[in-house]
Write an enzyme that holds these catalytic residues in place. Sequence first.
Site, short mmCIF file in Angstrom:
data_model
loop_
_atom_site.label_atom_id
_atom_site.label_comp_id
_atom_site.label_asym_id
_atom_site.label_seq_id
_atom_site.Cartn_x
_atom_site.Cartn_y
_atom_site.Cartn_z
N ARG A 121 0.84 -1.19 0.00
CA ARG A 121 0.00 0.00 0.00
C ARG A 121 0.88 1.24 0.00
O ARG A 121 1.94 1.25 0.64
CB ARG A 121 -0.90 0.00 1.24
CG ARG A 121 -2.00 -1.04 1.21
CD ARG A 121 -2.77 -0.88 -0.09
NE ARG A 121 -3.84 -1.85 -0.16
CZ ARG A 121 -5.10 -1.57 0.17
NH1 ARG A 121 -5.42 -0.38 0.60
NH2 ARG A 121 -6.00 -2.50 0.06
N HIS A 132 0.26 0.50 -10.50
CA HIS A 132 -0.61 -0.41 -9.73
C HIS A 132 -1.17 -1.52 -10.64
O HIS A 132 -2.38 -1.78 -10.64
CB HIS A 132 -1.75 0.35 -9.03
CG HIS A 132 -2.24 -0.36 -7.81
ND1 HIS A 132 -2.72 0.28 -6.71
CD2 HIS A 132 -2.31 -1.69 -7.51
CE1 HIS A 132 -3.07 -0.61 -5.78
NE2 HIS A 132 -2.83 -1.82 -6.26
#
Length: 313
Positions: free
Chosen positions: A233, A281
């Site tokens: 994250r 991502h």
Amino acid sequence: MRLCIAEPLAARPAVLDEIRRLDPSLTWSVWSGDRWTDEGGATLGPQMLVAWKLPDGWTALPDRTAAVFCFGAGHDQLTDDPRLPRDLPVMRLIDPGQTQQICDYVLAAVFERLLGPIGLSAGKGGGRHWPEAMIPRMARRDLRVTVLGLGATGSVVAGQVAALGFSVRGWSRRMRVVPGCEVLAGETTLFDAAADADVLVNLLPGADELGGVLSAPIFGRLANGSHLVHLGRGLHLVEADLRSALDAGRPAFAWLDVFAREPLPPEHWFWRDPRIHVTPHTAGLPTAEDAARSIVAAAHALRDGTPLPGRIR
Ligand SMILES: NC(=O)c1ccc[n+]([C@@H]2O[C@H](COP(=O)([O-])OP(=O)(O)OC[C@H]3O[C@@H](n4cnc5c(N)ncnc54)[C@H](OP(=O)(O)O)[C@@H]3O)[C@@H](O)[C@H]2O)c1
């Protein structure tokens, strides 16, 4: 049972076609940003919400929501949302295809660290360089890979890297067994897990207490010339500490797939630093077949009152 799909990746035609193929009796509505588009007519039965996070502007869940299916691996963005009733069951996506993509990404980084850049293209200033002495190659067993987080993703990654002969150490909250890996568990062993790592792979979840975990103290434990592979994250990474650490060579290179701000702003220094490899991502994307299978299995279990697969609460 009806699906309420509020995640664009889950509403792709490839996923919906596969859901239809697996169970033609399932119907769904798709949230398009400001309204629902129905397929198959309304129903009075229970509904399962499929979402990565609750859309902005929602004050309540759709009527008759009996469970939520988190369309992704990390789930804190959903489970920490105060709009989600505490007593509602939440399941997560089970997607072996996505997990394998993450493994492949990590393996690319591990082999890059093992071999270094293989040859130089003319465009990169090489092509005429023939070194006097050959630099000895490192054996796989001498390359130390640490995987932070041994959950659904990290345990598979650690196992696959170990199966290829690398020295793998893993770290998790509770003790885990991962074949071929040394495992350290608990907060007090985190820095030991990173000690002398040549490749540090982050697959930790988005828990508040893990904010800033990738910072100077852990970087200082890495081996010289190590590489960081950051897949967890954005909130895990202290960006200023990474810049200083790159200058010091621990890590000397970073593969970054997740960011505090996504999309990563065009002016961000990560884009321009040659010691950083940015991916947007995309290290592991849900696959249509596995995602559809996972959604249908969840809907069937909810309908039949059997144990919910991938239940996280
Ligand atoms: N970049 C991408 O494309 C991509 C794709 C997939 C996943 N991811 C990310 O990878 C991360 C891991 O995903 P996952 O599915 O493997 O997660 P998971 O199954 O929930 O596993 C989390 C692991 O972290 C450990 N952990 C350590 N401290 C923790 C804490 N304070 N709270 C909760 N867990 C803690 C857990 O320990 P225990 O084993 O003791 O519970 C477990 O080993 C997530 O951040 C996810 O978003 C990224």
